[in-house]
Design a protein around this motif. Structure first.
Motif, PDB file in Angstrom:
ATOM      1  N   ILE A  23       0.834  -1.199   0.000  1.00 38.03           N
ATOM      2  CA  ILE A  23       0.000   0.000   0.000  1.00 38.03           C
ATOM      3  C   ILE A  23       0.869   1.250   0.000  1.00 38.03           C
ATOM      4  O   ILE A  23       0.594   2.222  -0.715  1.00 38.03           O
ATOM      5  CB  ILE A  23      -0.958  -0.005   1.203  1.00 38.03           C
ATOM      6  CG1 ILE A  23      -2.008  -1.112   1.037  1.00 38.03           C
ATOM      7  CG2 ILE A  23      -1.658   1.353   1.338  1.00 38.03           C
ATOM      8  CD1 ILE A  23      -2.951  -1.247   2.221  1.00 38.03           C
ATOM      9  N   GLU A  27       0.688   4.046  -2.752  1.00 36.21           N
ATOM     10  CA  GLU A  27       0.218   5.365  -2.314  1.00 36.21           C
ATOM     11  C   GLU A  27       1.222   6.465  -2.610  1.00 36.21           C
ATOM     12  O   GLU A  27       0.852   7.592  -2.955  1.00 36.21           O
ATOM     13  CB  GLU A  27      -0.089   5.326  -0.816  1.00 36.21           C
ATOM     14  CG  GLU A  27      -0.691   6.627  -0.272  1.00 36.21           C
ATOM     15  CD  GLU A  27      -0.985   6.558   1.205  1.00 36.21           C
ATOM     16  OE1 GLU A  27      -1.665   7.470   1.711  1.00 36.21           O
ATOM     17  OE2 GLU A  27      -0.535   5.598   1.882  1.00 36.21           O
ATOM     18  N   ILE A  80     -10.090   0.437   5.238  1.00 35.03           N
ATOM     19  CA  ILE A  80      -9.345   1.628   4.856  1.00 35.03           C
ATOM     20  C   ILE A  80     -10.117   2.843   5.361  1.00 35.03           C
ATOM     21  O   ILE A  80     -11.258   3.075   4.948  1.00 35.03           O
ATOM     22  CB  ILE A  80      -9.167   1.737   3.331  1.00 35.03           C
ATOM     23  CG1 ILE A  80      -8.361   0.552   2.791  1.00 35.03           C
ATOM     24  CG2 ILE A  80      -8.474   3.062   2.969  1.00 35.03           C
ATOM     25  CD1 ILE A  80      -6.921   0.520   3.230  1.00 35.03           C
ATOM     26  N   MET A 114      -5.468   6.372   5.588  1.00 39.42           N
ATOM     27  CA  MET A 114      -4.878   7.046   4.436  1.00 39.42           C
ATOM     28  C   MET A 114      -5.288   8.505   4.456  1.00 39.42           C
ATOM     29  O   MET A 114      -6.426   8.835   4.789  1.00 39.42           O
ATOM     30  CB  MET A 114      -5.339   6.397   3.124  1.00 39.42           C
ATOM     31  CG  MET A 114      -4.845   4.982   2.915  1.00 39.42           C
ATOM     32  SD  MET A 114      -5.364   4.289   1.308  1.00 39.42           S
ATOM     33  CE  MET A 114      -4.420   5.339   0.176  1.00 39.42           C
ATOM     34  N   LYS A 126      -5.136   7.753  -4.255  1.00 37.65           N
ATOM     35  CA  LYS A 126      -4.707   6.416  -4.659  1.00 37.65           C
ATOM     36  C   LYS A 126      -5.635   5.325  -4.129  1.00 37.65           C
ATOM     37  O   LYS A 126      -5.227   4.160  -4.038  1.00 37.65           O
ATOM     38  CB  LYS A 126      -3.278   6.158  -4.175  1.00 37.65           C
ATOM     39  CG  LYS A 126      -2.213   6.934  -4.931  1.00 37.65           C
ATOM     40  CD  LYS A 126      -2.107   6.448  -6.372  1.00 37.65           C
ATOM     41  CE  LYS A 126      -0.996   7.163  -7.119  1.00 37.65           C
ATOM     42  NZ  LYS A 126      -0.848   6.648  -8.505  1.00 37.65           N
ATOM     43  N   THR A 130      -5.263   1.207  -4.174  1.00 39.04           N
ATOM     44  CA  THR A 130      -5.171   0.562  -2.867  1.00 39.04           C
ATOM     45  C   THR A 130      -6.236  -0.515  -2.716  1.00 39.04           C
ATOM     46  O   THR A 130      -5.987  -1.583  -2.135  1.00 39.04           O
ATOM     47  CB  THR A 130      -5.326   1.608  -1.746  1.00 39.04           C
ATOM     48  OG1 THR A 130      -4.292   2.594  -1.872  1.00 39.04           O
ATOM     49  CG2 THR A 130      -5.228   0.958  -0.372  1.00 39.04           C
TER      50      THR A 130
END
Length: 211
Positions: A23, A27, A80, A114, A126, A130
């Motif tokens: 990730i 990212e 997430i 994130m 992103k 992801t």
């Protein structure tokens, strides 16, 4: 085999360290990110559940409840949480991981914060890439929580298989404000804190606006 190849192999084998590293590579557009994305073995049947709604509506509480239910059924859950960006280092403030601390160390749960990095759609620039990484990591469910800023958070509908909008009776006239945005893209409407005064009237108003 290249370092990226070894990383992807570990990801497909279920390594959470490899998942975190993958990730980060994606990212931050690090070297090998394109090779990584092109080499993923995606489980395209893994459902993505999007959770959105105003700040304080109870998105994290709903995620915790869903996660607890799925874990009891021996499912693996990837989460997430899109957090506001720090004004100093542009990283995620990680408030959601603090609120979901009950599940943070569970071996069948992975939680990643994130940063929104200024994105107006409530997600991270992103997030689509992801999500592909998450789909290669062996989860049964993937949950994506938006920042929670209001009517601009419609991007989640193009990513999630099911979008949940969380609202509370205290929202009052705010529901008119968000009508032109997330009210039109949600699949499921969740009225949280329904024991509060005015919940019945708010429910009827929400139902009319949703239809």
């Amino acid at each position: 085999m290249t370092d990226i190849g070894l990383l992807i192999q570990s990801l497909h084998e279920g390594s959470r360290k490899a998942l975190a590293r993958c990730i980060s590579v994606v990212e931050n557009n690090q070297a090998g990110s394109i090779e990584l994305l092109q080499s993923l073995k995606l489980n395209r049947h893994t459902p993505i559940v999007g959770i959105t709604g105003p700040p304080g509506a109870g998105k994290s509480s709903l995620i915790a409840a869903l996660t607890k239910t799925w874990i009891a059924r021996q499912k693996k859950v990837g989460i997430i949480a899109i957090d506001p960006s720090s004004p100093f280092n542009k990283g995620a403030l990680m408030g959601d991981r603090v609120r979901m601390s009950e599940h943070f160390m569970h071996p069948d749960i992975y939680i990643r914060s994130m940063a929104s990095r200024g994105s107006l759609g409530g997600l991270s620039p992103k997030i689509f890439e992801t999500a592909d990484v998450m789909k290669a990591a062996g989860f049964d469910y993937i949950i994506i929580e938006t920042v929670g800023v209001g009517q601009s958070e419609v991007d989640i509908a193009s990513l999630a298989d099911t979008t949940l909008l969380v609202l509370v009776p205290e929202a009052g006239d705010e529901i008119q404000t968000i009508k032109s945005g997330v009210m039109e893209i949600a699949d499921i409407y969740v009225l949280n804190k329904s024991e509060l005064a005015g919940a019945d009237a708010f429910y009827k108003k929400m139902y009319m606006l949703a239809h």
